[in-house]
Design a protein around this motif. Structure first.
Motif, mmCIF file in Angstrom:
data_model
loop_
_atom_site.group_PDB
_atom_site.id
_atom_site.type_symbol
_atom_site.label_atom_id
_atom_site.label_comp_id
_atom_site.label_asym_id
_atom_site.label_seq_id
_atom_site.Cartn_x
_atom_site.Cartn_y
_atom_site.Cartn_z
ATOM 1 N N LEU A 12 0.852 -1.438 -0.070
ATOM 2 C CA LEU A 12 -0.022 0.203 0.067
ATOM 3 C C LEU A 12 1.051 1.067 -0.157
ATOM 4 C CD1 LEU A 12 -3.140 -0.511 2.818
ATOM 5 C CD2 LEU A 12 -2.767 -0.039 -0.107
ATOM 6 N N LEU A 13 2.007 1.146 1.038
ATOM 7 C CA LEU A 13 2.744 2.234 0.696
ATOM 8 C C LEU A 13 3.475 2.275 -0.517
ATOM 9 C CD1 LEU A 13 4.432 2.243 3.858
ATOM 10 C CD2 LEU A 13 2.752 3.603 3.414
ATOM 11 N N TRP A 14 3.553 1.279 -1.655
ATOM 12 C CA TRP A 14 4.542 1.436 -2.804
ATOM 13 C C TRP A 14 3.460 2.174 -3.584
ATOM 14 C CZ3 TRP A 14 7.776 2.321 -5.833
ATOM 15 C CH2 TRP A 14 7.730 2.655 -7.079
ATOM 16 N N PHE A 15 2.232 1.899 -3.584
ATOM 17 C CA PHE A 15 1.067 1.892 -4.594
ATOM 18 C C PHE A 15 0.918 3.868 -4.870
ATOM 19 C CE2 PHE A 15 -3.286 2.738 -4.755
ATOM 20 C CZ PHE A 15 -3.741 2.530 -5.791
ATOM 21 N N ALA A 17 2.961 5.965 -2.788
ATOM 22 C CA ALA A 17 4.268 6.595 -3.082
ATOM 23 C C ALA A 17 3.990 6.762 -4.447
ATOM 24 C CB ALA A 17 5.878 5.714 -2.705
ATOM 25 N N ALA A 18 3.947 5.706 -5.250
ATOM 26 C CA ALA A 18 3.405 5.776 -6.871
ATOM 27 C C ALA A 18 2.772 6.743 -7.651
ATOM 28 C CB ALA A 18 3.617 4.268 -7.733
ATOM 29 N N TRP A 19 1.771 6.413 -7.072
ATOM 30 C CA TRP A 19 0.530 7.609 -7.545
ATOM 31 C C TRP A 19 0.681 9.302 -6.924
ATOM 32 C CZ3 TRP A 19 -5.676 7.129 -6.111
ATOM 33 C CH2 TRP A 19 -6.314 7.768 -5.982
ATOM 34 N N LEU A 20 0.833 9.442 -6.022
ATOM 35 C CA LEU A 20 1.934 11.039 -5.833
ATOM 36 C C LEU A 20 2.928 10.901 -6.075
ATOM 37 C CD1 LEU A 20 0.415 10.415 -1.481
ATOM 38 C CD2 LEU A 20 -0.913 11.764 -3.560
ATOM 39 N N GLY A 21 3.586 10.383 -6.143
ATOM 40 C CA GLY A 21 4.568 10.674 -7.025
ATOM 41 C C GLY A 21 4.916 10.972 -8.191
ATOM 42 N N PHE A 22 4.207 10.106 -8.689
ATOM 43 C CA PHE A 22 3.964 10.361 -10.118
ATOM 44 C C PHE A 22 3.451 12.134 -10.251
ATOM 45 C CE2 PHE A 22 1.687 10.769 -13.879
ATOM 46 C CZ PHE A 22 2.281 10.433 -15.092
ATOM 47 N N GLY A 23 2.353 11.841 -9.764
ATOM 48 C CA GLY A 23 1.819 13.873 -9.844
ATOM 49 C C GLY A 23 2.464 14.590 -9.537
ATOM 50 N N TRP A 24 3.342 14.428 -8.760
ATOM 51 C CA TRP A 24 4.427 15.785 -8.307
ATOM 52 C C TRP A 24 5.555 15.704 -9.620
ATOM 53 C CZ3 TRP A 24 9.774 14.917 -7.920
ATOM 54 C CH2 TRP A 24 10.488 16.280 -6.974
ATOM 55 N N PHE A 185 -6.492 4.654 -13.315
ATOM 56 C CA PHE A 185 -5.663 4.452 -14.231
ATOM 57 C C PHE A 185 -4.655 3.303 -12.758
ATOM 58 C CE2 PHE A 185 -4.052 7.203 -17.027
ATOM 59 C CZ PHE A 185 -5.653 6.660 -18.247
ATOM 60 N N PHE A 186 -4.169 4.694 -11.544
ATOM 61 C CA PHE A 186 -4.043 3.364 -10.312
ATOM 62 C C PHE A 186 -5.659 3.127 -10.352
ATOM 63 C CE2 PHE A 186 -0.878 6.650 -10.910
ATOM 64 C CZ PHE A 186 0.496 5.411 -10.824
ATOM 65 N N SER A 187 -6.675 2.998 -10.343
ATOM 66 C CA SER A 187 -7.311 1.605 -9.842
ATOM 67 C C SER A 187 -7.173 0.572 -10.266
ATOM 68 C CB SER A 187 -8.536 2.710 -9.677
ATOM 69 O OG SER A 187 -9.285 2.699 -11.181
ATOM 70 N N ILE A 188 -6.632 0.760 -11.323
ATOM 71 C CA ILE A 188 -6.006 -0.392 -12.275
ATOM 72 C C ILE A 188 -5.348 -1.364 -11.594
ATOM 73 C CG2 ILE A 188 -5.944 -2.139 -14.367
ATOM 74 C CD1 ILE A 188 -7.017 0.370 -15.844
ATOM 75 N N ALA A 189 -4.829 -0.711 -11.151
ATOM 76 C CA ALA A 189 -3.127 -2.007 -10.433
ATOM 77 C C ALA A 189 -3.451 -1.896 -8.600
ATOM 78 C CB ALA A 189 -2.290 -0.282 -10.292
ATOM 79 N N PHE A 190 -4.670 -1.215 -8.678
ATOM 80 C CA PHE A 190 -5.350 -1.407 -7.356
ATOM 81 C C PHE A 190 -5.937 -3.057 -7.246
ATOM 82 C CE2 PHE A 190 -8.186 -1.811 -3.763
ATOM 83 C CZ PHE A 190 -7.295 -1.589 -3.069
ATOM 84 N N LEU A 200 0.113 -6.460 -6.238
ATOM 85 C CA LEU A 200 -0.438 -5.257 -6.432
ATOM 86 C C LEU A 200 0.945 -4.342 -6.564
ATOM 87 C CD1 LEU A 200 -2.090 -3.171 -5.083
ATOM 88 C CD2 LEU A 200 -1.702 -2.930 -2.616
ATOM 89 N N ILE A 201 2.165 -4.432 -6.019
ATOM 90 C CA ILE A 201 3.258 -4.094 -5.999
ATOM 91 C C ILE A 201 3.371 -3.843 -7.447
ATOM 92 C CG2 ILE A 201 6.032 -4.310 -5.683
ATOM 93 C CD1 ILE A 201 5.026 -5.260 -2.987
ATOM 94 N N GLY A 202 3.165 -5.401 -8.342
ATOM 95 C CA GLY A 202 3.950 -5.476 -9.432
ATOM 96 C C GLY A 202 3.050 -4.995 -10.639
ATOM 97 N N THR A 203 1.182 -4.838 -10.307
ATOM 98 C CA THR A 203 0.629 -3.947 -11.386
ATOM 99 C C THR A 203 0.876 -2.357 -11.106
ATOM 100 O OG1 THR A 203 -0.927 -4.106 -8.983
ATOM 101 C CG2 THR A 203 -0.997 -5.694 -10.950
ATOM 102 N N THR A 204 1.341 -2.097 -9.599
ATOM 103 C CA THR A 204 1.760 -0.332 -8.796
ATOM 104 C C THR A 204 2.585 -0.467 -10.805
ATOM 105 O OG1 THR A 204 0.346 -1.045 -7.712
ATOM 106 C CG2 THR A 204 1.850 0.815 -7.477
#
Length: 226
Positions: A12-15, A17-24, A185-190, A200-204
């Motif tokens: 969940l932390l990786w999910f 971080a990936a979402w928020l980090g990509f936006g930043w 997009f990230f809901s698909i990863a979720f 989850l780590i792989g799809t994210t």
């Protein structure tokens, strides 16, 4: 009460971080200056500058209508997705049976399924608010475009300032729209978490790489900069 394991928390932390980090990365960081999003922001400003030269602005209103309709479509889709997620809550027992019958031997508990569905519904709820606000901002942008004076009847400096104001509103609306789209997009990863934390780590990671490629290495970016 379902307690998350260490691996689930890491996933969940990786999910997140990936979402928020990509936006930043694309919206706020220095590296965002070379992204597709920033390139399109410059084209929005160029569009408003070109609009200043036109006395008949039918094409501009048509473009605005297209942007508003696209945003409204995604807002409506978000509401449908929220309803579907809550429908899944009533089918939690059935979902447990489905996952247990899979060849990969996934055996989630009911509480685990319910928690994941609620988080998924929250993601779609976030997307709805982003799309809804983007739609409102595109409406404001249309009003600001209508307020840009025609060339023969306005001071040039005042007209350019009005066009810049409309462009800024366009860019803010587009950023909210992009955040809603990223939620999709990230809901698909979720969905990978319904299998297990490793998935989850792989799809994210996969979704993050796809989005990075589209922003920095895609043909769309080359076309926007060409």
């Amino acid at each position: 009460m379902f307690d998350l394991g260490h691996l689930d928390l890491i996933a969940l932390l990786w999910f997140s971080a990936a979402w928020l980090g990509f936006g930043w990365l694309t919206d706020s960081s220095p590296y965002g200056r070379s992204s597709l999003t920033r390139a399109m922001e410059e084209h929005r400003r160029a569009w408003m500058r070109e609009m200043l030269k036109r006395e008949v602005r039918i094409i501009d209103t048509q473009i605005m209508g297209s942007l508003q309709n696209g945003t409204a479509f995604f807002a409506s889709t978000s509401l449908i997705a929220i309803g579907a997620a809550f429908t899944l809550l009533s089918q939690a027992d059935r979902l447990v049976e489905v996952f247990r019958d899979l060849p990969i031997h996934v055996g989630p508990r009911r509480e685990e399924i319910e928690l994941k569905v609620l988080i998924l519904a929250a993601i779609y709820g976030y997307a709805f608010f982003k799309f809804g606000w983007a739609y409102r901002l595109f409406n404001y942008s249309a009003i600001l475009i209508g307020a840009v004076p025609l060339p023969p009847f306005a001071d040039q400096a005042a007209a350019e300032k009005a066009a810049a104001r409309a462009a800024d509103m366009q860019i803010i609306a587009a950023r909210h729209f992009n955040w809603g789209l990223r939620a999709f997009f990230f809901s698909i990863a979720f969905l990978g978490w319904f299998v297990n934390a490793w998935v989850l780590i792989g799809t994210t990671t996969f979704i993050l790489l796809v989005l990075l490629r589209r922003q920095y290495l895609s043909r769309a970016k080359a076309a926007a900069e060409g």
